[in-house]
Write a protein that holds these residues in place. Structure first.
Motif, PDB file in Angstrom:
ATOM      1  N   HIS A  40      -0.160   8.003  -6.515  1.00 45.61           N
ATOM      2  CA  HIS A  40       1.281   8.120  -6.746  1.00 45.61           C
ATOM      3  C   HIS A  40       2.023   8.166  -5.406  1.00 45.61           C
ATOM      4  O   HIS A  40       1.455   8.495  -4.357  1.00 45.61           O
ATOM      5  N   VAL A  41       3.304   7.845  -5.448  1.00 44.80           N
ATOM      6  CA  VAL A  41       4.124   7.826  -4.239  1.00 44.80           C
ATOM      7  C   VAL A  41       4.159   9.212  -3.583  1.00 44.80           C
ATOM      8  O   VAL A  41       4.219  10.242  -4.267  1.00 44.80           O
ATOM      9  N   SER A  42       4.061   9.242  -2.268  1.00 45.75           N
ATOM     10  CA  SER A  42       4.140  10.465  -1.446  1.00 45.75           C
ATOM     11  C   SER A  42       2.999  11.446  -1.684  1.00 45.75           C
ATOM     12  O   SER A  42       3.155  12.641  -1.471  1.00 45.75           O
ATOM     13  N   HIS A  43       1.836  10.952  -2.091  1.00 48.15           N
ATOM     14  CA  HIS A  43       0.678  11.836  -2.253  1.00 48.15           C
ATOM     15  C   HIS A  43      -0.214  11.852  -1.010  1.00 48.15           C
ATOM     16  O   HIS A  43      -1.270  12.482  -1.030  1.00 48.15           O
ATOM     17  N   THR A  69       5.434   3.517   1.966  1.00 49.71           N
ATOM     18  CA  THR A  69       4.770   2.237   2.165  1.00 49.71           C
ATOM     19  C   THR A  69       5.371   1.226   1.195  1.00 49.71           C
ATOM     20  O   THR A  69       5.449   1.476  -0.009  1.00 49.71           O
ATOM     21  N   ILE A  70       5.811   0.081   1.732  1.00 47.66           N
ATOM     22  CA  ILE A  70       6.410  -0.971   0.914  1.00 47.66           C
ATOM     23  C   ILE A  70       5.484  -2.176   0.834  1.00 47.66           C
ATOM     24  O   ILE A  70       5.219  -2.709  -0.245  1.00 47.66           O
ATOM     25  N   HIS A 124       4.868   3.478  -5.065  1.00 45.38           N
ATOM     26  CA  HIS A 124       6.073   3.441  -5.883  1.00 45.38           C
ATOM     27  C   HIS A 124       5.877   2.532  -7.081  1.00 45.38           C
ATOM     28  O   HIS A 124       5.212   1.495  -6.999  1.00 45.38           O
ATOM     29  N   ASP A 125       6.495   2.904  -8.212  1.00 46.97           N
ATOM     30  CA  ASP A 125       6.279   2.151  -9.450  1.00 46.97           C
ATOM     31  C   ASP A 125       6.723   0.696  -9.360  1.00 46.97           C
ATOM     32  O   ASP A 125       6.097  -0.189  -9.944  1.00 46.97           O
ATOM     33  N   ILE A 126       7.787   0.394  -8.604  1.00 48.04           N
ATOM     34  CA  ILE A 126       8.280  -0.983  -8.548  1.00 48.04           C
ATOM     35  C   ILE A 126       7.418  -1.870  -7.648  1.00 48.04           C
ATOM     36  O   ILE A 126       7.634  -3.076  -7.575  1.00 48.04           O
ATOM     37  N   LEU A 127       6.430  -1.266  -6.963  1.00 44.80           N
ATOM     38  CA  LEU A 127       5.557  -2.032  -6.059  1.00 44.80           C
ATOM     39  C   LEU A 127       4.148  -2.149  -6.613  1.00 44.80           C
ATOM     40  O   LEU A 127       3.188  -2.351  -5.873  1.00 44.80           O
TER      41      LEU A 127
END
Length: 454
Positions: A40-43, A69-70, A124-127
């Motif tokens: 998950h994001v920011s883990h 991270t993108i 991130h969910d959109i990535l």
């Protein structure tokens, strides 16, 4: 920049029949196993990679500003072992360091036992599509779960489902940020929460290691696990094939024409050996439309002028870790990840280019990675595919839009918005637009398709 104390590679004496992933002149300069960091994001995925390799994978200005991270990040690390008790005997450094270093505790030389590439995926969910593209080159994965949040978070579930689709079963669960858990009892309760969750997944038998990536606590246990992984069986003798996950232009604005360098493709070799001087082809290549609206592809022909594994120059590159391939090609063709999803190999040796795919479809039972209005993870039943609906299709490191042309029982025919270079039997991941985001709904095996002439 030349690495310090690295073994020399010599094309004149190269015999690919004698190469292995542990050949000294190979492991000295190049990583031979790819390990993904997912979750998950920011883990703490990028923080863990930095703690091990010393490399910050967030290289783009927008990533640094937002501290997320993108794009796919990557970093290489060497892992050494000395005579100290386990797990203190394990130590990691950057990829360009000497193959033997002296241990300050036991006063003996540390021996190089692994050279690894980390594929740092966005959370991130959109990535999600970017994460699936990265999974295409992974041999193992580290799933990070933050200790200050309940488990599973939406993308924890979605990422582990993606690994199951890619048939990746070498997974280490990292309970990160244990320094933010107030009490030992709460840390144990969170550990049990993770354990109960993974019993329903392919990671049921995976170990769980509590760490603090920020404080570098218990990192040596992670290194011990990585060194316990068996090296994947590699094919050094077949015609080489590299799957491209990054491409870029290394020239600076305003650079003089006389000093311009060609474009660079970054990725992982699936099989075979690439050498400096090889004539290569990139497929699908340049994609155009005719006046009648038909898609046409012109594969790119070029020559390899340089090979790098991070800062380490190579004379030849083998299957495994991520490498950069310097090409004698117009750099405008490689800038801003233009070649992501393409495949590089010897001319005439690459798979066909498909514009339509026929696949056997396997849908997930429930929708993953979506939160309800109350903030809890939602689990919706996934409807069957419908004719003319639009999907996102991931094949290897390619993301393409797709329109369902027809559905029959467990089979579907999908028209792609952009062509892909792939082979019959390859896996694809399918995503559907849900609440304005693409969500993973299942996968398929390619059984047939319509190809393009080149």
């Amino acid at each position: 920049m030349e690495g310090k104390g690295l073994l020399e590679q010599n094309l004149a004496t190269l015999d690919v029949r004698n190469l292995t992933s542990l050949t000294p002149e190979v492991i000295s300069r190049q990583a031979t196993i790819n390990i993904g960091t997912i979750g998950h994001v920011s883990h703490g995925k990028s923080t863990l990679v930095y703690a091990i390799s010393g490399v910050k994978t967030q290289m783009h200005s927008l990533e640094r500003i937002r501290n997320i991270t993108i794009k796919l990040g990557y970093a290489n690390a060497k892992i050494y072992k000395c005579s100290c008790p386990e797990p203190e005997c394990y130590k990691a450094t950057g990829s360009d360091q000497n193959d033997c270093t002296l241990c300050e505790k036991c006063n003996e030389l540390r021996q190089l036992v692994r050279h690894v590439s980390f594929v740092d995926c966005p959370g991130h969910d959109i990535l999600m599509a970017t994460m699936i593209n990265g999974a295409a080159v992974m041999d193992a994965a580290l799933l990070l779960v933050a200790g200050n949040e309940s488990c599973p978070q939406p993308q924890t579930s979605e990422h582990i489902a993606a690994l199951e689709i890619m048939n990746l079963d070498k997974i280490l669960i990292i309970q990160n940020k244990v320094d933010l858990i107030p009490t030992v009892e709460e840390a144990k309760a969170h550990y049990e929460q993770i354990k109960n969750y993974i019993t329903r997944t392919k990671a049921a038998a995976s170990p769980i290691i509590p760490i603090s990536a920020q404080l570098r606590f218990n990192i040596n246990f992670v290194l011990k696990y990585i060194c316990s992984l068996p090296l994947p069986v590699r094919d050094f003798l077949s015609s080489p094939r590299l799957i491209i996950i990054r491409s870029f232009d290394v020239n600076k604005p305003g650079q003089e024409i006389e000093t311009l360098s060609g474009g660079v493709a970054g990725g992982s070799i699936l099989k075979g050996v690439l050498k400096i001087g090889d004539e290569v082809e990139i497929r699908p290549g340049i994609i155009n439309k005719t006046s009648a609206g038909a898609t046409v592809c012109s594969p790119i022909r070029s020559r390899i002028v340089s090979l790098y594994a991070e800062k380490n120059p190579l004379q030849y590159a083998v299957p495994g870790g991520l490498v950069g391939v310097g090409l004698k090609v117009d750099p405008s063709l490689t800038r801003q990840d233009f070649l992501v999803g393409h495949v590089l190999g010897l001319p005439g040796e690459l798979p066909q280019i498909f514009i339509e795919l026929e696949i056997c479809v396997y849908l997930l039972r429930r929708l993953l990675g979506v939160k309800s209005d109350a903030g809890r993870s939602r689990s919706d039943k996934i409807p069957k595919l419908k004719k003319d609906e639009c999907l996102m299709v991931n094949v290897g490191s390619t993301s393409s839009g797709g329109r369902v042309l027809g559905v029959k029982t467990a089979k579907a025919k999908i028209e792609l918005t952009k062509p892909v270079c792939c082979h019959i039997g390859e896996k694809v991941a399918l995503s559907r637009r849900v609440d304005k985001h693409w969500r993973l709904i299942g996968w398929g095996d390619i059984t047939n398709g319509q190809t393009l002439q080149v």
